[in-house]
Enzyme design. Structure first.
Site: not given
Lengths: 333, 572
Positions: A272-273
């Protein structure tokens, strides 16, 4: 009554930028605002919502459906007339129940007409707008799960009380909270796209300026809005042009390598980062009217995209922002 | 400071605050009156009488959503067969005063709804809050989200019954709108004062400016004077102070930060041509400081006032009617958050349809429902758990394992917060035990409390056990499951009354351990002595606790041991 204009908010540049990025690309997945009470969190969000150009909705549609999208409405809308409506801003109260949020059986109609009808909840109300949750860290866990799930999937699925309804619920989720009063579980935090930390402006000049503007707004809301209309219009235009530009902006492979390197350096788990970094850098480039996405855009948004994803080390007091800045320093000098 | 009230003191300040509120309720948000007693009753009554032309509503804590926000009157609707709406209290109270008794016990969802109403309301229709706060302990306070949105917080606890108090008569008040806005210098003076007192909330500052205007209006001044600012600082800013001005004595407090500003101020003063020698900020700040009670000042000076309290909100979570394992339906009306069980309600109504239709031959409805038919759903919810750590910080433990124990507690804290269970922290050393951290979910605060824990002194095990039990009992009184974790070497040498002596200390500790066993609280005792001795094991047996000798444990092993024991004892 005219709302407090977005451009008249003193300071809080990082929060304003995060909100604008989320407005340009709602797929980023919401903004978490950490900070003390009375720092203008909800004022800024409300102001941004009222800034957005009105949207087209079908008359009498309780799901805020977009008329240009066929068959998006779970119920057959009888009216075909299109009207303009302001972009919704929904402020979710702390004690809201699950029924109120996802929607529930319409009790009135069930009792009166014996009909099994669906009464849309706050999620439907927030479709295509903003959902603001103050003190999200005090919200019951199952509600936070539900909200983040809907925010990520853009769809609300109700399977309860004999109802089976699904409707779109695409909104920008803005959460706020004070970490002193309890924390959000890391796996929930991770699902927010961006996070910013706000503080009350510390300089006396800024505070005096805030008093002046708030008093001026209180005395003559419309006149005050008029004064800032030009600045607000400029922001509206920049959002609109950034939205148009966004699909055309490509992120180069070198930059993606930077993204991956940075995430590796600070030790962010999951992908997600990386995805958020990439999206946010693109939105930032679009907002700053750049022709391509540059490393500078990436570095500008890196703290807000990664800050809340770092592994918590209970024995290390070093702030997340410092750790990210250190990593940037090491990687890119 | 020249305060024109009847006399100095909390009551006259509260009186002044009430007068200002009456002048401009829409911009001042409201007033909180703490401490029950005749003085507060009188003040509330006066307020109500003087506000006679505005609506005044009292909101009990058990109010239902339908009544507060407006909605369908279910009983009336069923009787008439058509929806009957009722107006909400919040609609009725527009432009008036909403009086909230027992404000410190207000449910957080209710507070949230009030906050939303206040934030979303147009100024012309805004209502003001009158919070009656009966709290005694420092933690018993109205929700911070409410007190942030009102200008005045007055503490009347301990105010002696008055004899001849009169509501001061100001017949020459003017409207607040005819008072000129505060000058930049005046805004700055208030901002400096707020900063010096550590008040970060901008709302407080805005309230102070408005209170100064209202004070000027009360004395029919069209321009805000110094005493208006002083009154505003005293009434609005002082009660919110969280720090004393930065290590400067009172006389030199709020020194302007730079030379250039200094000159600015002297010019301003010349313009203002006031008789005060001191700069404006100093005057205002002094007024604020003068009204902070001495014990509070001392507490602030020692840094004991927390910047933000959890407002009791996290603790008072009631059993939900809305989630958990379904338990089937029972008769009842769907309100207060309870949900209607539609099928069960219809099933209850079905057998009566023939009879009811005979009585009501004209009814058009397909199903004839009565209020008695309604069924609501019930759910069973597991109570949240609170882990209470009792850490032995005595010299004997400190020498060996205090650092390890701290590390372990931090790891367990991190675990606990992932599971959303709360933690509390007790330390015992020297002559007694103390609560370092009341039940909280904040890792930040827990870590801070733990880091500051010194080691040394005797081992007052009995005091530690007693305090642990007290906390555990107050936790279960709030409907949650306590879980006690002792980290000690068991070498008790200080008795319950603080006197040294190994024999008495052991006896007291044994007695305390048995009380814990009788209370039936799940307990685990972790022996942190370098070599396991029978002492700790004996105590564990006495309190029917699980005993974990961990002579060579590191923090991670300790955390694993507690985590392994926990699910079985206190389901999270």
């Amino acid at each position: 009554m005219a709302r407090f204009p977005f451009s008249a908010i003193v300071g809080q540049d990082e929060m304003k930028r995060a909100l604008l990025i989320a407005a340009v690309d709602p797929a980023i997945g919401g903004v978490m605002v950490f900070g003390d009470r009375g720092t203008g969190k909800s004022t800024a969000t409300r102001a941004l919502a009222s800034l957005m150009p009105p949207m087209h909705v079908l008359e009498d549609c309780r799901f805020n459906c977009d008329p240009s999208q066929e068959r998006s409405c779970p119920i057959e809308c009888s009216a075909k007339r299109v009207r303009k409506a302001p972009v919704p801003f929904v402020d979710m109260p702390l004690g809201a129940t699950e029924d109120r949020v996802v929607g529930a059986l319409d009790l009135e109609r069930a009792l009166r007409a014996g009909e099994k009808a669906f009464e849309p909840g706050l999620l439907a109300k927030a479709h295509r707008g903003f959902l603001y949750i103050d003190e999200i860290n005090l919200l019951e866990d199952h509600l936070v799960d539900l909200l983040l799930d809907v925010a990520a999937s853009g769809e609300n699925v109700v399977e309860r009380e004999g109802l089976s309804v699904r409707h779109s619920a695409k909104f920008v989720l803005i959460g706020s909270g004070n970490p002193e009063e309890g924390e959000l579980r890391p796996q929930l935090l991770d699902r927010f796209g961006l996070s910013v930390e706000v503080r009350t402006p510390q300089s006396i000049e800024d505070r005096v300026e805030i008093i002046k503007r708030c008093s001026a707004q209180a005395d003559d809301a419309d006149g005050f809005a008029e004064e800032w209309a030009e600045a607000d219009t400029a922001i509206v235009k920049s959002i609109a042009s950034a939205r148009r530009k966004l699909p055309k902006l490509e992120v180069s492979d070198e930059l993606l390598a930077d993204v991956a390197g940075l995430c590796k350096q600070v030790g962010v788990d999951g992908l997600r980062g990386e995805l958020t970094l990439m999206r946010a850098a693109r939105a930032q480039a679009a907002l700053s009217k750049a022709r391509s996405v540059k490393r500078q855009h990436l570095l500008e948004i890196a703290p807000m995209a990664l800050r809340h994803r770092l592994r918590r080390d209970v024995l290390d007091e070093t702030g997340s922002t410092v750790r990210i800045e250190r990593a940037i320093e090491e990687l890119f000098g | 400071m020249t305060s024109d009230g009847p006399s100095d003191g909390p009551l006259s300040d509260a009186l002044l605050a009430a007068q200002l509120l009456l002048l401009a309720p829409e911009v001042l948000g409201g007033i909180a009156l703490r401490g029950a007693g005749p003085a507060r009753d009188w003040l509330t009554l006066q307020l109500q009488e003087l506000a006679a032309e505005r609506p005044w509503r009292r909101m009990p804590g058990h109010i239902e959503d339908e009544r507060l926000l407006g909605g369908i009157d279910l009983a009336a609707s069923l009787a008439s067969g058509t929806p009957v709406r009722q107006t909400g209290l919040l609609d009725e109270v527009q432009t008036g005063f909403l009086c909230v008794p027992m404000a410190e016990r207000l449910r957080e969802d209710l507070a949230g709804k009030l906050v939303q109403a206040m934030d979303g309301m147009e100024r012309a229709k805004a209502f003001a809050l009158v919070l009656l706060d009966d709290g005694r302990e420092i933690d018993e306070r109205p929700a911070a989200s409410l007190t942030d949105r009102i200008a005045f917080i007055c503490d009347l606890s301990g105010v002696a019954p008055f004899t001849d108090l009169l509501w001061p008569d100001h017949d020459k008040t003017i409207s607040i709108s005819s008072v000129a806005p505060a000058s930049p210098e005046q805004c700055e003076a208030l901002a400096q004062t707020a900063a010096a007192l550590g008040i970060d909330d901008i709302r407080a500052l805005l309230f102070a400016v408005n209170a100064a205007k209202a004070h000027a209006a009360l004395y029919s001044r069209k321009i805000i004077a110094d005493e208006d600012l002083a009154a505003a600082a005293r009434l609005v800013l002082a009660p919110r102070a969280v720090q004393l001005p930065m290590d400067t004595p009172l006389e030199e407090a709020a020194e302007p930060p730079s030379e250039t500003q200094q000159t600015d101020h002297s010019e301003n003063q010349a313009e203002n041509s006031k008789s005060h020698d001191a700069p404006l900020e100093e005057v205002v700040l002094e007024a604020a400081l003068a009204s902070i009670p001495e014990d509070v000042l001392a507490a602030i000076a020692e840094g004991r006032i927390r910047k933000s309290t959890a407002s009791g909100g996290t603790g008072k979570r009631t059993q939900s009617k809305l989630r958990g394992r379904p338990l089937g339906a029972r008769p009842g009306v769907p309100r207060g958050g309870a949900r209607l069980a539609l099928i069960d309600s219809l099933r209850a109504a079905a057998p009566w349809q023939t009879i009811r239709r005979q009585n009501e031959p004209d009814a058009q409805r397909s199903v004839l429902m009565r209020k008695d038919d309604l069924r609501v759903r019930r759910f069973e919810e597991r109570a949240g758990s609170v882990t209470v750590f009792c850490v032995d910080a005595s010299g004997s433990a400190a020498a060996a394992r205090l650092a390890e124990a701290k590390g372990a507690v931090e790891l367990i804290l991190a675990q606990a917060y992932v599971k959303r269970s709360e933690v509390a922290l007790i330390a015992f050393r020297g002559e007694g035990a103390e609560v370092l951290l009341p039940p909280t979910r904040s890792l930040t605060r827990a870590r801070r409390a733990l880091a500051g824990l010194p080691g040394g002194g005797g081992t007052p095990l009995a005091s530690g056990m007693t305090l642990g039990l007290q906390i555990a009992e107050s936790v279960s009184a709030r409907g949650r499951t306590p879980f006690l974790v002792f980290l000690t070497d068991g070498s008790a040498n200080i008795a319950l009354d603080g006197s040294p002596g190994r024999a008495q200390a052991r006896e007291d500790a044994q007695a305390a351990a048995k009380t814990i066993a009788r209370a039936g609280i799940e307990t685990i005792l972790i022996d942190i002595s370098p070599r396991p001795r029978p002492d700790a094991a004996d105590f564990a047996e006495a309190m029917l606790a699980r005993y974990l000798p961990l002579p060579m444990a590191d923090a991670v092993a300790l955390e694993k041991a507690v985590s392994a024991a926990q699910p079985q004892l206190a389901p999270a």
